[in-house]
Design an enzyme around this catalytic site. Structure first.
Site, PDB file in Angstrom:
ATOM      1  N   ASP A  98       1.034  -1.213  -0.054  1.00 51.06           N
ATOM      2  CA  ASP A  98      -0.204  -0.136  -0.030  1.00 51.06           C
ATOM      3  C   ASP A  98       0.815   1.507   0.064  1.00 51.06           C
ATOM      4  O   ASP A  98       2.041   0.857   0.015  1.00 51.06           O
ATOM      5  CB  ASP A  98      -0.934  -0.075   1.404  1.00 51.06           C
ATOM      6  CG  ASP A  98      -1.715   1.308   1.855  1.00 51.06           C
ATOM      7  OD1 ASP A  98      -2.841   1.991   0.579  1.00 51.06           O
ATOM      8  OD2 ASP A  98      -1.557   1.559   2.444  1.00 51.06           O
ATOM      9  N   ASP A 104      -0.058   5.306   0.758  1.00 50.59           N
ATOM     10  CA  ASP A 104      -0.700   6.284   2.432  1.00 50.59           C
ATOM     11  C   ASP A 104       0.098   5.257   3.894  1.00 50.59           C
ATOM     12  O   ASP A 104      -1.268   4.384   3.515  1.00 50.59           O
ATOM     13  CB  ASP A 104      -1.835   6.766   1.582  1.00 50.59           C
ATOM     14  CG  ASP A 104      -1.245   8.350   0.340  1.00 50.59           C
ATOM     15  OD1 ASP A 104      -0.411   8.818   0.344  1.00 50.59           O
ATOM     16  OD2 ASP A 104      -1.801   7.862  -0.642  1.00 50.59           O
TER      17      ASP A 104
HETATM   18  C1  XBP Z   1      -4.755   6.259   1.160  1.00 50.48           C
HETATM   19  C2  XBP Z   1      -5.863   7.472   0.128  1.00 50.48           C
HETATM   20  C3  XBP Z   1      -5.666   8.663  -0.825  1.00 50.48           C
HETATM   21  C4  XBP Z   1      -4.950   9.655   0.230  1.00 50.48           C
HETATM   22  C5  XBP Z   1      -5.071  10.583  -1.596  1.00 50.48           C
HETATM   23  O1  XBP Z   1      -4.776   5.421   0.319  1.00 50.48           O
HETATM   24  O2  XBP Z   1      -6.959   7.408   1.238  1.00 50.48           O
HETATM   25  O3  XBP Z   1      -6.976   8.339  -0.504  1.00 50.48           O
HETATM   26  O4  XBP Z   1      -5.349  10.196   1.519  1.00 50.48           O
HETATM   27  O5  XBP Z   1      -5.036  10.839  -2.286  1.00 50.48           O
HETATM   28  P1  XBP Z   1      -3.273   4.195   0.615  1.00 50.48           P
HETATM   29  P2  XBP Z   1      -5.703  11.071  -3.548  1.00 50.48           P
HETATM   30  O6  XBP Z   1      -3.317   4.205   1.650  1.00 50.48           O
HETATM   31  O7  XBP Z   1      -4.969   3.164  -1.175  1.00 50.48           O
HETATM   32  O8  XBP Z   1      -2.549   4.243  -0.675  1.00 50.48           O
HETATM   33  O9  XBP Z   1      -5.919  12.619  -3.009  1.00 50.48           O
HETATM   34  O10 XBP Z   1      -4.095  11.136  -4.807  1.00 50.48           O
HETATM   35  O11 XBP Z   1      -7.272  10.737  -4.391  1.00 50.48           O
HETATM   36 MG    MG Z   2      -2.675   3.279   2.950  1.00 53.10          MG
END
Ligand code: XBP
Ligand code: MG
Length: 265
Positions: free
Chosen positions: A10, A12
């Protein structure tokens, strides 16, 4: 018994703590630019994070406001574009460091010839900007598949993004291990039949991680041991490929025994 062939990360919250000081700040800057008096505080953002995806998060928030907007989709798209620009600016100017153990684990996997993939709900340009700034300018090339954003119709907790990665890599879930940080991420991976290690962060530490193979505070380093919050780390103090293989193997074995046991009833 199946062999570990790929690690799926993953983005973020897992590769780096991007939400509080990255995405959240960028959203607020985009709102201010658009003349909106919205301000997503550190505390309020916790609840907003339950909605995966930046555009979806803005939409969810808008629906809770007593305003009627003629062209909702256009406003969301404009805000999200502005937010992405600010997010990438934060990454290039201030940078957000990779979490403990991330660079080391990826380097070890690459040395061992393990295949790598990304599965994220973030927009591809935002995910790639993070890979380049927090790992290495050539990091996007390390990952065979970068599955991101709107590439699938339903975002996490739906399993679509993980199923897409498996399909692209032509691998079965028993050959892969996922590293995630959130309940939504775990659900997505679990529903795709994947074994998951969770590295919690401030926003996700109180979430339900039932079904994860291992829950730790971060991947750890030889000089920075992780704390085990759930599951069995087999006496290890930091994540490495040996632990990854044992976990993947053990869970696959458990699943086979469960199915055989079920069938022989
Ligand atoms: C985490 C998220 C993302 C970011 C925002 O994604 O929820 O939506 O907060 O990203 P993950 P964008 O943990 O799956 O990586 O504004 O680029 O959509
Ligand atoms: Mg995440």
């Amino acid at each position: 018994m199946p062999q570990l062939q790929a690690l799926i990360f993953d983005v973020d919250g897992t590769l780096a703590e991007t939400e509080r000081d990255g995405h959240r700040v960028a959203f607020n800057r985009a709102f201010a630019d658009a003349g909106l008096d919205w301000d997503w505080s550190v505390a309020a953002y916790q609840e907003l994070l339950e909605i995966a995806g930046g555009k979806e998060r803005i939409c969810f928030y808008l629906q809770s406001r007593p305003v009627s907007i003629p062209d909702l989709d256009a406003l969301i798209a404009r805000l999200h574009q502005g937010k992405s620009r600010y997010y990438q600016q934060i990454l290039s100017q201030e940078g957000i460091a990779a979490r403990p153990g991330v660079k080391r684990s990826i380097a070890e996997a690459r040395r061992a010839g393990l295949r790598l993939a990304i599965a994220t709900t973030a927009a591809p340009e935002n995910a790639i900007a993070l890979l380049k700034t927090s790992l290495s300018p050539d990091a996007p090339h390390w990952f065979e598949v970068i599955a991101a954003g709107d590439i699938v119709p339903a975002k996490k907790p739906a399993p679509d993004i993980y199923r897409y990665v498996l399909q692209q890599m032509e691998l079965g879930p028993e050959n892969c291990l996922v590293i995630e940080d959130s309940h939504n991420g775990l659900e997505a991976a679990r529903q795709a039949g994947l074994t998951t290690v969770i590295t919690v962060n401030d926003y996700t530490q109180n979430q339900d991680f039932t079904g994860a193979a291992l829950v730790i505070n971060h991947l750890g380093e030889p000089n920075l041991p992780f704390t085990v919050l759930g599951g069995n780390a087999r006496g290890k103090s930091y994540f490495d490929l040996e632990l990854a293989s044992i976990i993947t193997h053990a869970i696959a074995k458990y699943k086979v025994c469960y199915i055989i046991g079920f069938a022989s009833r």
